[in-house]
Design a protein around this motif. Structure first.
Motif, short mmCIF file in Angstrom:
data_model
loop_
_atom_site.label_atom_id
_atom_site.label_comp_id
_atom_site.label_asym_id
_atom_site.label_seq_id
_atom_site.Cartn_x
_atom_site.Cartn_y
_atom_site.Cartn_z
N TRP A 279 0.81 -1.22 0.00
CA TRP A 279 0.00 0.00 0.00
C TRP A 279 0.84 1.26 0.00
O TRP A 279 0.46 2.26 -0.61
CB TRP A 279 -0.95 0.01 1.20
CG TRP A 279 -2.00 -1.03 1.09
CD1 TRP A 279 -2.10 -2.17 1.84
CD2 TRP A 279 -3.08 -1.09 0.15
NE1 TRP A 279 -3.18 -2.92 1.43
CE2 TRP A 279 -3.81 -2.27 0.39
CE3 TRP A 279 -3.51 -0.24 -0.87
CZ2 TRP A 279 -4.93 -2.63 -0.33
CZ3 TRP A 279 -4.63 -0.60 -1.60
CH2 TRP A 279 -5.33 -1.79 -1.33
N ASN A 280 1.98 1.25 0.67
CA ASN A 280 2.78 2.48 0.77
C ASN A 280 3.77 2.67 -0.37
O ASN A 280 4.19 3.80 -0.61
CB ASN A 280 3.56 2.50 2.09
CG ASN A 280 2.65 2.67 3.27
OD1 ASN A 280 1.51 3.11 3.12
ND2 ASN A 280 3.13 2.34 4.44
N LEU A 281 4.15 1.62 -1.06
CA LEU A 281 5.14 1.75 -2.12
C LEU A 281 4.53 1.55 -3.50
O LEU A 281 4.55 2.45 -4.34
CB LEU A 281 6.26 0.72 -1.93
CG LEU A 281 7.37 1.01 -0.96
CD1 LEU A 281 6.90 0.95 0.46
CD2 LEU A 281 8.48 0.04 -1.18
N ILE A 282 3.97 0.38 -3.70
CA ILE A 282 3.54 0.01 -5.05
C ILE A 282 2.35 0.85 -5.51
O ILE A 282 2.34 1.35 -6.64
CB ILE A 282 3.21 -1.50 -5.09
CG1 ILE A 282 4.48 -2.30 -4.76
CG2 ILE A 282 2.66 -1.90 -6.44
CD1 ILE A 282 4.27 -3.77 -4.57
N ILE A 283 1.38 1.06 -4.64
CA ILE A 283 0.19 1.82 -5.04
C ILE A 283 0.54 3.26 -5.35
O ILE A 283 0.11 3.82 -6.36
CB ILE A 283 -0.90 1.73 -3.94
CG1 ILE A 283 -1.40 0.30 -3.79
CG2 ILE A 283 -2.05 2.67 -4.23
CD1 ILE A 283 -2.10 -0.27 -5.00
N TYR A 284 1.37 3.91 -4.49
CA TYR A 284 1.74 5.30 -4.75
C TYR A 284 2.57 5.43 -6.02
O TYR A 284 2.39 6.36 -6.80
CB TYR A 284 2.51 5.88 -3.56
CG TYR A 284 1.62 6.22 -2.38
CD1 TYR A 284 0.54 7.07 -2.53
CD2 TYR A 284 1.86 5.68 -1.14
CE1 TYR A 284 -0.28 7.38 -1.47
CE2 TYR A 284 1.04 5.98 -0.06
CZ TYR A 284 -0.03 6.83 -0.23
OH TYR A 284 -0.84 7.13 0.83
N MET A 285 3.50 4.50 -6.21
CA MET A 285 4.33 4.56 -7.43
C MET A 285 3.47 4.32 -8.67
O MET A 285 3.69 4.94 -9.72
CB MET A 285 5.45 3.52 -7.32
CG MET A 285 6.66 3.89 -8.08
SD MET A 285 7.28 5.48 -7.52
CE MET A 285 8.53 5.71 -8.71
N PHE A 286 2.51 3.43 -8.56
CA PHE A 286 1.59 3.17 -9.67
C PHE A 286 0.78 4.43 -9.98
O PHE A 286 0.56 4.77 -11.14
CB PHE A 286 0.66 2.00 -9.33
CG PHE A 286 -0.36 1.72 -10.37
CD1 PHE A 286 -0.01 1.12 -11.58
CD2 PHE A 286 -1.69 2.06 -10.17
CE1 PHE A 286 -0.96 0.87 -12.54
CE2 PHE A 286 -2.64 1.81 -11.14
CZ PHE A 286 -2.28 1.21 -12.33
N ALA A 287 0.34 5.15 -8.94
CA ALA A 287 -0.44 6.38 -9.16
C ALA A 287 0.40 7.45 -9.84
O ALA A 287 -0.09 8.16 -10.76
CB ALA A 287 -0.98 6.89 -7.83
N ILE A 288 1.66 7.60 -9.44
CA ILE A 288 2.54 8.59 -10.09
C ILE A 288 2.76 8.22 -11.55
O ILE A 288 2.72 9.08 -12.45
CB ILE A 288 3.88 8.69 -9.33
CG1 ILE A 288 3.64 9.31 -7.94
CG2 ILE A 288 4.88 9.52 -10.10
CD1 ILE A 288 4.84 9.26 -7.03
#
Length: 197
Positions: free
Chosen positions: A145-154
């Motif tokens: 939730w803290n790494l993959i999701i945020y990087m995917f959103a960017i």
């Protein structure tokens, strides 16, 4: 402590199978000891499957004398439960409730009684060892939730640069792409302190 403040209690072995302990239990004495210790262990992690990895942690205890003098043996006593059933004693029990490894969850454990390799000893003596192995599984949801999701959103937002009309907004398109690239770099820099090396 046992007896008159001593740490050890020496008694005859009872209900031990000769095949299990490797010697005649009627001629062997069992030195029981209860010791509490605060010990720090270190283990090199295998991070090929990070963040969905499992790690094997091993604690090795070795007898300080040769195999003819002393060996490790499991305590084979049983205790009666409230339901009237007999269960084995808690011999070398790993209690995960006292663990400071909050990002790991305890999976299982195993105890092995083995002899050291004679050719690896300087005195060519074979020692009896007890290996406690336990497997821990990383709690990957935090990283997901803290790494993959945020990087995917960017990365997904970087596609919005192509939604701008091309001929008249080339500068705005480039500005948005560079801003999102710098955001991704800053986010990676922030995460590098939280990831294992």
């Amino acid at each position: 402590p046992f007896g008159d403040g001593g740490l050890y209690k020496v008694e005859l072995l009872k209900d031990f199978d000769q095949v299990l302990v490797g010697f005649d239990p009627n001629r062997g004495y069992f030195a029981r000891s209860k010791v509490e210790a605060d010990i720090t262990f270190a283990e090199e992690l295998e991070l090929q499957n990070f963040p969905v990895d499992c790690q094997d942690f091993t604690i090795v205890m070795r007898a300080s004398r040769g195999r003819e003098t002393a060996t490790f043996a499991p305590e084979l006593r049983t205790t009666e439960t409230s339901a009237g059933l007999r269960r084995p004693s808690d011999f070398v029990r790993v209690d995960p409730s006292y663990s400071v490894l909050d990002e790991w969850e305890f999976h299982n454990s195993r105890i092995e009684f083995v002899f050291s390799e004679q050719e690896k000893s300087r005195s060519t003596t074979q020692y009896h060892m007890m290996k406690i192995r336990f497997k821990m599984r990383r709690r990957y949801a935090v990283y997901f939730w803290n790494l993959i999701i945020y990087m995917f959103a960017i990365a997904l937002l970087s596609m919005s640069a192509f939604a701008l009309p091309a001929p008249q907004n080339r500068g705005d398109r480039l500005n948005l792409a560079i801003t999102l690239l710098l955001t991704a770099v800053a986010f990676q820099y922030l995460l590098s302190n939280q990831l294992p090396h």
